[in-house]
Design a protein around this motif. Structure first.
Motif, PDB file in Angstrom:
ATOM      1  N   HIS A   1      27.734  54.653   7.570  1.00  0.00           N
ATOM      2  CA  HIS A   1      26.272  54.519   7.654  1.00  0.00           C
ATOM      3  C   HIS A   1      25.651  54.762   6.289  1.00  0.00           C
ATOM      4  O   HIS A   1      26.161  55.538   5.478  1.00  0.00           O
ATOM      5  N   GLY A   2      24.539  54.066   6.040  1.00  0.00           N
ATOM      6  CA  GLY A   2      23.856  54.226   4.756  1.00  0.00           C
ATOM      7  C   GLY A   2      22.719  53.231   4.641  1.00  0.00           C
ATOM      8  O   GLY A   2      22.531  52.386   5.508  1.00  0.00           O
TER       9      GLY A   2
ATOM     10  N   ARG B   1      21.469  54.968  11.439  1.00  0.00           N
ATOM     11  CA  ARG B   1      22.173  56.089  12.055  1.00  0.00           C
ATOM     12  C   ARG B   1      21.316  56.838  13.071  1.00  0.00           C
ATOM     13  O   ARG B   1      21.777  57.176  14.159  1.00  0.00           O
TER      14      ARG B   1
ATOM     15  N   GLY C   1      29.128  58.735   5.292  1.00  0.00           N
ATOM     16  CA  GLY C   1      27.921  58.235   4.648  1.00  0.00           C
ATOM     17  C   GLY C   1      28.231  57.382   3.428  1.00  0.00           C
ATOM     18  O   GLY C   1      29.145  57.698   2.663  1.00  0.00           O
TER      19      GLY C   1
END
Ligand SMILES: Nc1ncnc2c1ncn2[C@@H]1O[C@H](COP(=O)(O)OP(=O)(O)OP(=O)(O)O)[C@@H](O)[C@H]1O
Ligand SMILES: Nc1ncnc2c1ncn2[C@@H]1O[C@H](COP(=O)(O)OP(=O)(O)OP(=O)(O)O)[C@@H](O)[C@H]1O
Ligand SMILES: Nc1ncnc2c1ncn2[C@@H]1O[C@H](COP(=O)(O)OP(=O)(O)OP(=O)(O)O)[C@@H](O)[C@H]1O
Ligand SMILES: Nc1ncnc2c1ncn2[C@@H]1O[C@H](COP(=O)(O)OP(=O)(O)OP(=O)(O)O)[C@@H](O)[C@H]1O
Ligand SMILES: Nc1ncnc2c1ncn2[C@@H]1O[C@H](COP(=O)(O)OP(=O)(O)OP(=O)(O)O)[C@@H](O)[C@H]1O
Ligand SMILES: Nc1ncnc2c1ncn2[C@@H]1O[C@H](COP(=O)(O)OP(=O)(O)OP(=O)(O)O)[C@@H](O)[C@H]1O
Ligand SMILES: [Mg+2]
Ligand SMILES: [Mg+2]
Ligand SMILES: [Mg+2]
Ligand SMILES: [Mg+2]
Ligand SMILES: [Mg+2]
Ligand SMILES: [Mg+2]
Lengths: 266, 266, 266, 266, 266, 266
Positions: free
Chosen positions: B63-64, B170, B187
């Motif tokens: 996720h990012g 997220r 991340g």
């Protein structure tokens, strides 16, 4: 080979050329330096697509108030590219389509573009493609998701695509996370003051110089200033309507004054 | 037998290999130590699937922020596994699908993977698979429920599966309880400061050393600091666009400065 | 007659036996006295169905946090009954089903059970059967209503049915009035403290005694206490993942500490 | 003629008789004077339908908490009428039906009743027929509207109909304006105190007198009073479950105490 | 050629002529100078369409309270144009149509108009075409989007179109962004005071002069002033109803007074 | 010609006559002067339709509390017209219809009426036709829009139509803007006091004079006054139910008192 590929897509091009020309019926009048700036930015992104193999997909959003001239400018940039595939994707061609048909039609245009080595697609009036209405609010999520994916989906290896979209609803697109899908954004402003209006009327040759001066003077005295904030398309319409009246300049001033008042309320 | 089973799934592998390679068009530039850390974590979970019979199913979420390089990293980990079945499950392949077709397509990919002794599936851009839009909010609950079950459903006895998913949302996945379905989360950060930007530009060989120093100095003076917070994909895009201008470094600084300003507003 | 009736339903039993065994892949480790208590309660209700003609239908709900071992315990109770009809009703078998198909499938399983003199149905992961998502919130009301009726519908005269359901969303089921449809509810807790973790690791024989003591000591010093609150399934997963690292105990402590921290935040 | 008409509807009667008897499996135990009062009121309305030509349609609603015995009482009143057409309309017979099928089925039962000179329809568990769930809230408006009309629609000239409905959701029906469609409403209470519980246990002959006194004493000391507020159906279930334990009275007291505590919380 | 084109569309014209005449059953009584102003404005826009090649599409909205005479005025302007294609697009012709049929019908009328060199379409009672209801609020977004596009879609080269729409819900259309699609807006007021009512009654020749004076006097004394604010269509209806009574003027005053009171409450 | 036209529609009339008579099963008892006033107003509007060529369409709404006698009064007015086409449009004839069928059925009845020179349609229980429920709130917008258009759509030249509708939900219709579609509204009140109740009982001849006096006295003493506010239909029902009891007047007083109490709460 390349020549055959071109042949294959050429007819599609021809059709949209006519449609795109209809979007610029009254030409592009350079009533302010912004107009040239917008056209130059458009040119740069078009060149990026033409020359850079590393970024085969570039997307630009023209946003601004209703009647500001967004569609005419997008059409102008698209036609200036002279890419073999140039297509107008507009709500006008989808009247009466249900959501599924819209999604299918939009996808088809993009799939077609992928067959050409270099393509431009003008996605006109995005909020209308999305069936957007502020009450609810409601919109077609399936059209939205389709656009979101297509705005980021790479054309097949070797082919390149420039997407130019227009909208009056920039903040709505932001709320939808659709703004994130665009590489670049360009603002298209209204005619902002009497100086720009003067430039436009001169370009139009609609009034004698005396009448024009008289009109601008009247307008400033009625609206108590030089602020206009009316779209170029509305001004052109007022010129034509006023012509039906016996007192042409008077009627034009009246209509302009109403529009200025309306605009300053919103 | 095993050899035949491999044969059966091999072709599917080939197809996705090309798709996955397209996700890493500009390679992986190690502009910060995070990049290596992410790849090592990915390697560990891949090894867990390869060697531990007790945990035949492992799922990881990258996720990012947008353009941070999530898809490129997921593709890199997946390809490094050299498992016989490697598949990219991406919204790009489902343009124009309705909910039911999406559910069927996703299920099919997982069913196919169950036939291979060892598989990786990259589930790219989960929020787009879910037709997520913050207005409403709206999303496809049937796709969501399908993913929730598939992320927890054991492959048949003897077979193993690694799932690598990517998302920019997220917190949305958390609200949907979808985060609970992942065994691990990693991340993926933006380019955070001018030092990392410098590393990237060096790796790219896009500018001479003098130009690069000049650019970084200009940028720090315009943005009043060394904070960047822009995704690697955008930076690579700006480099290409700037190349079309007469003043390449100037244009690049302008675009970077706009992006830094945008990012610090949000 | 009875023998033929048995014959008729037996095959169904065989199939679910395998599925149920897959739910207990790592066995039932008695890391706390709760485990035995739960199994005994399950036994009592099973006996009620077997022996009391006045209550031919009994329903029990196992509720607890994710990964606490609910499904494994439900499967264990069901298999211990040795009833001629034992069936697992799980979202895993309904991937890609629409609402109507789910309703039909669920109804079919119950109709089948009515043909056997004594039956157990494990309704696993109710919130997933209901397509529950907290955003909205949304869920399948037709599946909910079907379950509500089936949980209260008497089998035909002479036949008996035990229903064991599992859920992580007890309070959601309460809001849906679904809790009222269960005769009994049993809580399934997480591994709550380092003592229970120690019991589990001993049972697993995953570490030497020295390593185990070291691990528990480290963990208590990192998390500043003996509170754990992590599900047994996650712990088993961490053991396997840690094995891939060079520093196995170190990695295990790191993962456990993260999970303890996560749990105390929520 | 009358005799033939009877013949025509008789078979339908036979079927529901069995279903209705299943609703009174444990008989009607007169644990409080309310029970007789309810049965007498039911008798009066049944007589009104039988004898008064001016009111060919009478509708009564039995409302009360879950497990209070509503269905058993409705079934008892219906069967005591000995009308030629007696039908149970219950969610149990509509498992897996969609809204349209439910509406069709309900309408069919009423249309059938119109062919008989005198009919009773028991509409059991209205909130379940309506697919009611408090989250949302959601329910089937088409079933609701169908019931609203049928509860007020006169049978054809000369024929008469008594409708007895049951619900646990009186206030929900009020919010839906459905309460207005009933001519009369009768409340069905829980077992309210240890005196009534004592009457029930005596009627059941489930415990010796000593055990019963012991049980009631224990229960009063645990719950700090004589208030019970638990439905007769649950109590009967606890008796059967307790029988599987080694300490039968102890287990029964435990279960009752839990239920009393639960009830006083809500 | 032109003559043939005319031939082709003429029949359509004939049909709507009758429908349009039915909208002006009681003629146009000039009870206030506004009436002439509205007709003159309508004439100007009609002339713009007839003569200006630059603005082939002009759209006007007549808005005002219920029964104010909007439809009659729109029909009058349309018929005065004597364009070869004149069409009434009214909810009356779409009773029982579903959304898709409405969209198809509306689109068809516009497509037909595009074949004529000059056309007028009266889009009557827009809020009803949109299935607007303030509870919810609800409306047909597909009809709305169709109108939004058609109000801005240029007829093919060389052809021209005037659109005259009516509505009682100007502010609703504003909230829907539909107001932006109109080039011009004209208000249609109620009968505002006893002077205008007097003009109307004179025009109608419904009462003797004495009766009229008496009526106006009575009305002013009952309503305590000269304010009326009632639509012309209602007044005409009251005249007819009053005629059935023995005391015609008395009944008319009573009805007018009620309507005035109603109007001043809202 | 006229005679044939009559022939064509007559059968339809016959059918509804019977249905309309069933609505007045217990006749119209003149328990208060309001009853005559309502009938006279109805007569006036019926005469307007019969005699005035200028207003070929008149619509009236009878509104009042449940059981007040609205349907009986509407039926009485309709039948007194002796128009060749008289039709009852009631939810009773549309049990089990879906929205589309309802819309089709309603439209059909109006289309049929247009063939007759003079017609009355009784639109009974509008809120039920609309599937209205206050939770949500929900209703059928397509039925609503159909009614809105049909209430304003002129019959073809030369034909005339009177519409009499009934509702218990005047304020709901107002919120829906449906009230605006009616030319006239008439309120139908409950039995308001013991004097009116006395008139009703006298008209019914249900009790001896002594019993009646006794009943009214008892009722006033129990309810502490002479206010009643109960619908005539309920009172007639209570009379019939009380007859089944041994103490008829006592039971009647009890039921009336309950109803009065209920009414004063709401
Ligand atoms: N400088 C200019 N920029 C744009 N349009 C111009 C300019 N000068 C003249 N025009 C004319 O003005 C009109 C602009 O209309 P256009 O449809 O592009 O506006 P728009 O902003 O797209 O309107 P809408 O908000 O309705 O989509 C065109 O007819 C165009 O030929
Ligand atoms: N260290 C790096 N990590 C990731 N990508 C890198 C790196 N260095 C260079 N790249 C290049 O940057 C691009 C990253 O784009 P990618 O599509 O992976 O971003 P993303 O985060 O998935 O974007 P989106 O949010 O749009 O899904 C790829 O072309 C990749 O080759
Ligand atoms: N005492 C125990 N109780 C339950 N499971 C145990 C126990 N000891 C070991 N296990 C193992 O732990 C795992 C528990 O996983 P299970 O799927 O039952 O958890 P769950 O609570 O159903 O998870 P989820 O919330 O995902 O449905 C099983 O593999 C089981 O063999
Ligand atoms: N006095 C009584 N009244 C009603 N039921 C009784 C009584 N005495 C014993 N019973 C038994 O208790 C049971 C009552 O169950 P019943 O299904 O009627 O309850 P219910 O209120 O309809 O429950 P639910 O809320 O689940 O619909 C029946 O088995 C019936 O035989
Ligand atoms: N000055 C006038 N303006 C408009 N209508 C007039 C005028 N004088 C008389 N009339 C008559 O009044 C009636 C106006 O009704 P019309 O249907 O046009 O009202 P409307 O505002 O469209 O009503 P609605 O709000 O129901 O659509 C017509 O019958 C018309 O012949
Ligand atoms: N004065 C009266 N007005 C109306 N109905 C009367 C009167 N006197 C006696 N009745 C009888 O009372 C009954 C009134 O019932 P009706 O169905 O008309 O009430 P309603 O207001 O339409 O009820 P609902 O609200 O259920 O539609 C009829 O049977 C009618 O014969
Ligand atoms: Mg545009
Ligand atoms: Mg990506
Ligand atoms: Mg589980
Ligand atoms: Mg019941
Ligand atoms: Mg109108
Ligand atoms: Mg009625």
């Amino acid at each position: 080979d390349f020549m055959n590929a071109l042949q294959e897509v050429r007819p599609a091009f021809g059709v949209s050329e006519e449609e795109l020309e209809m979007c610029i019926q009254s030409g592009i009048l350079k009533f302010s330096p912004h107009i040239d700036h917008i056209l130059k930015e458009g040119h740069l992104f078009m060149e990026q697509v033409r020359t850079s193999a590393k970024t085969p997909l570039v997307s630009v959003l023209l946003h601004g108030p209703p009647c500001a001239g967004k569609t005419a400018l997008a059409a102008t940039i698209a036609m200036s590219s002279e890419f073999p595939f140039i297509k107008l994707l507009s709500p006008d061609s989808m009247v009466g389509f249900n959501e599924a048909s819209k999604v299918a039609y939009i996808s088809k245009v993009f799939m077609d573009s992928y067959k050409s080595p270099m393509s431009v697609i003008v996605v006109d009036n995005i909020e209308r493609l999305l069936d957007w209405v502020p009450i609810g609010p409601r919109f077609s999520n399936s059209v939205l998701q389709t656009l979101m994916v297509l705005l980021r989906k790479q054309p097949p290896k070797g082919n390149r695509l420039l997407i130019i979209a227009t909208t009056t609803e920039r903040s709505v697109l932001a709320q939808m996370d659709l703004l994130l899908s665009f590489d670049y954004k360009i603002g298209v402003p209204n005619i902002m003051n009497t100086q720009e209006l003067s430039n436009l009327l001169k370009g139009l040759q609609a009034f004698s110089d005396t009448d024009r001066h008289h009109i601008l003077g009247e307008l400033e005295s009625v609206t108590l200033g030089d602020r206009i904030n009316v779209g170029v398309k509305r001004v052109l319409n007022f010129v034509e309507a006023a012509r039906q009246d016996t007192d042409i300049p008077g009627r034009f001033v009246e209509m302009m004054a109403d529009a200025v008042a309306e605009g300053s309320v919103n």
